[in-house]
Write a protein that holds these residues in place. Sequence first.
Motif, PDB file in Angstrom:
ATOM      1  N   TRP A 111       0.825  -1.201   0.000  1.00 56.83           N
ATOM      2  CA  TRP A 111       0.000   0.000   0.000  1.00 56.83           C
ATOM      3  C   TRP A 111       0.866   1.260   0.000  1.00 56.83           C
ATOM      4  CZ3 TRP A 111      -4.878   1.084  -1.009  1.00 56.83           C
ATOM      5  CH2 TRP A 111      -5.429   2.296  -0.577  1.00 56.83           C
ATOM      6  N   THR A 130      -8.668   8.348   6.222  1.00 57.17           N
ATOM      7  CA  THR A 130      -7.222   8.282   5.985  1.00 57.17           C
ATOM      8  C   THR A 130      -6.879   7.099   5.088  1.00 57.17           C
ATOM      9  OG1 THR A 130      -6.799   6.831   7.858  1.00 57.17           O
ATOM     10  CG2 THR A 130      -6.747   9.196   8.279  1.00 57.17           C
ATOM     11  N   ASP A 131      -5.735   7.222   4.437  1.00 54.65           N
ATOM     12  CA  ASP A 131      -5.187   6.128   3.641  1.00 54.65           C
ATOM     13  C   ASP A 131      -5.119   4.845   4.456  1.00 54.65           C
ATOM     14  OD1 ASP A 131      -4.670   7.864   1.577  1.00 54.65           O
ATOM     15  OD2 ASP A 131      -2.649   7.076   1.259  1.00 54.65           O
ATOM     16  N   TRP A 147      -8.076   5.640  -6.558  1.00 55.64           N
ATOM     17  CA  TRP A 147      -9.138   6.552  -6.108  1.00 55.64           C
ATOM     18  C   TRP A 147      -8.653   7.477  -5.006  1.00 55.64           C
ATOM     19  CZ3 TRP A 147     -13.317   2.149  -5.990  1.00 55.64           C
ATOM     20  CH2 TRP A 147     -13.807   1.948  -7.272  1.00 55.64           C
ATOM     21  N   CYS A 148      -7.825   6.958  -4.119  1.00 53.39           N
ATOM     22  CA  CYS A 148      -7.313   7.795  -3.032  1.00 53.39           C
ATOM     23  C   CYS A 148      -6.587   9.017  -3.580  1.00 53.39           C
ATOM     24  CB  CYS A 148      -6.345   7.010  -2.149  1.00 53.39           C
ATOM     25  SG  CYS A 148      -7.174   5.978  -0.942  1.00 53.39           S
ATOM     26  N   ASP A 149      -5.966   8.837  -4.731  1.00 59.69           N
ATOM     27  CA  ASP A 149      -5.247   9.937  -5.343  1.00 59.69           C
ATOM     28  C   ASP A 149      -6.180  11.024  -5.854  1.00 59.69           C
ATOM     29  OD1 ASP A 149      -2.445  10.270  -5.602  1.00 59.69           O
ATOM     30  OD2 ASP A 149      -2.738  10.493  -7.764  1.00 59.69           O
ATOM     31  N   GLN A 151      -8.429   1.083  -5.432  1.00 54.74           N
ATOM     32  CA  GLN A 151      -8.681   2.042  -4.350  1.00 54.74           C
ATOM     33  C   GLN A 151      -7.485   2.952  -4.103  1.00 54.74           C
ATOM     34  OE1 GLN A 151     -11.265   0.742  -1.069  1.00 54.74           O
ATOM     35  NE2 GLN A 151     -11.467  -1.199  -2.162  1.00 54.74           N
ATOM     36  N   ILE A 205      -8.386   3.085   4.973  1.00 48.80           N
ATOM     37  CA  ILE A 205      -8.838   2.377   3.763  1.00 48.80           C
ATOM     38  C   ILE A 205      -8.073   1.071   3.600  1.00 48.80           C
ATOM     39  CG2 ILE A 205      -8.865   2.491   1.240  1.00 48.80           C
ATOM     40  CD1 ILE A 205      -9.470   5.524   1.608  1.00 48.80           C
ATOM     41  N   ARG A 264      -8.946  11.960  -4.229  1.00 44.54           N
ATOM     42  CA  ARG A 264      -9.780  12.113  -3.031  1.00 44.54           C
ATOM     43  C   ARG A 264     -10.798  13.223  -3.119  1.00 44.54           C
ATOM     44  NH1 ARG A 264      -6.352  10.444   0.590  1.00 44.54           N
ATOM     45  NH2 ARG A 264      -7.037   8.776   1.976  1.00 44.54           N
ATOM     46  N   ARG A 315       0.648   3.991  -3.002  1.00 43.14           N
ATOM     47  CA  ARG A 315       0.255   5.378  -2.726  1.00 43.14           C
ATOM     48  C   ARG A 315       1.385   6.364  -2.987  1.00 43.14           C
ATOM     49  NH1 ARG A 315      -2.609   7.795  -3.200  1.00 43.14           N
ATOM     50  NH2 ARG A 315      -3.238   9.013  -1.416  1.00 43.14           N
ATOM     51  N   LEU A 351     -14.501   9.476   0.425  1.00 40.06           N
ATOM     52  CA  LEU A 351     -13.111   9.189   0.795  1.00 40.06           C
ATOM     53  C   LEU A 351     -12.432  10.373   1.469  1.00 40.06           C
ATOM     54  CD1 LEU A 351     -11.672   7.267  -2.297  1.00 40.06           C
ATOM     55  CD2 LEU A 351     -12.454   6.339  -0.126  1.00 40.06           C
TER      56      LEU A 351
END
Lengths: 226, 226
Positions: free
Chosen positions: B116, B206-207, B192-194, B189, B210, B196, B120, B202
């Motif tokens: 992860w 927090t990362d 997607w977090c990128d 995911q 998730i 946000r 990220r 989201l």
Amino acid sequence: MTIANVSPLEINPATPNVVDPRRRRAPEERPAQILDAAFHEFGERGLAGARLDDIAKRAGVAKGTIYLYFPNKEALFREMVRTTTIAAIESAEQLAEQESHESAETQLRRLSVGWWTFLRSDRFQVVQRLVLAELQHFPDLMQFYADEVVARGRRLIGAIVERGTARGEFRPIVPATAARMLSSLTMMQAIWCDRRQCFPELAGVTDEHIREEILDFYLSALRPIQ
Amino acid sequence: MTIANVSPLEINPATPNVVDPRRRRAPEERPAQILDAAFHEFGERGLAGARLDDIAKRAGVAKGTIYLYFPNKEALFREMVRTTTIAAIESAEQLAEQESHESAETQLRRLSVGWWTFLRSDRFQVVQRLVLAELQHFPDLMQFYADEVVARGRRLIGAIVERGTARGEFRPIVPATAARMLSSLTMMQAIWCDRRQCFPELAGVTDEHIREEILDFYLSALRPIQ
DNA sequence: CACTAAACTGACTGGTCAGTCATTAATACA
DNA sequence: TGTATTAATGACTGACCAGTCAGTTTAGTG
């Protein structure tokens, strides 16, 4: 292909119009023709790589004609993403229509079939590539996509899961989280299916089989704890 | 700037290298400098959108210098994808080193943390975008990525799952399938977090949260059936 | 220090392509 | 039939940019 309409002018009793069809007047059709060509060229080459001459040629139109309907290349791109996305959502939501008397599992299964068909279509594959690759430079389009596609899909799944939990079919889980899990499983693998030749493991497996694997896996994660 | 010469006497013998660092000879460093600049520019604008002048400027080098080390723009792009990918794999595999005495769940948990972190990172986000957006035009690079990144990752996960199944920690499941499920959950995911800001759901999470959700969800899908 | 080889530079070239516009074609209407 | 209006064309322009190369700078060697 899909969007390009059949010209009402084609239906003609006496066939007096043996004119070059490219010069025939049909202003209502032009935007759709051009957008369809733009979809293919941008989809293939990206925003910077696509050439307006090619889009024009594909649309069967002169380059200048594009500028009668769209102010510039970027606006054409935006409009193409918008219309394609809207068309995609509508076709997806039709497929996902649910009957409230069914079990949550059955609903999920039907949603899965419809959604997977959509995700595996050419139109979605192209949109998805553009979204991932180019939409960072268009925050408004990104937002539009997030609201109209992602959020809508999540609500649909979330509602089913919530109902399943309430009925005791599924273990307790935050619906939004559960929706995100199914989305990510499905979207990512739909994209990989499109690059089958690169993944030996997927090469021998049918789309339908993968869809079923995803759903089974998902249902087993939602299985109530004894 | 060029014509107005600097007197060689200006160079103080005590601090001998006060020369414009851009003109200092350092042929061994050039490729790396250029590749790094290329990474940023291609990552931002894509293959067609990036300009060699900008890459040169960012690398602190004249455009001509690029052509001393790379035959053309496309070759630079290829080389950049290759080296970035290799660097990425190596850092990821270090993080994922496993101790064989641990339970499969613990191994999975450690792999999850390391992977992860990598997914990220800026480097991966850019590579991922390029892979999804441009690599269809470079079948050999796509194959390289599939073999060196995807397949390697899958084998790593697959082995852990297989061991977990053998130990009775997990329910029986095809290891390759299980690996694909975890990959898709995690990769999608991470992407997607990128983005946000676009996904209100989201935004407040927090990362790390998730990542834990994903792992918990995954483990509950592998839970043995009573 | 002089000379040479290697590293580096950036102005320039030629091709490409977004965007323009003077011209032509089709239609509508009198 | 003629005239006005709208639709469409495609040759053209100017900006931009990949790739080149004659010239400049630096480092290494005798």
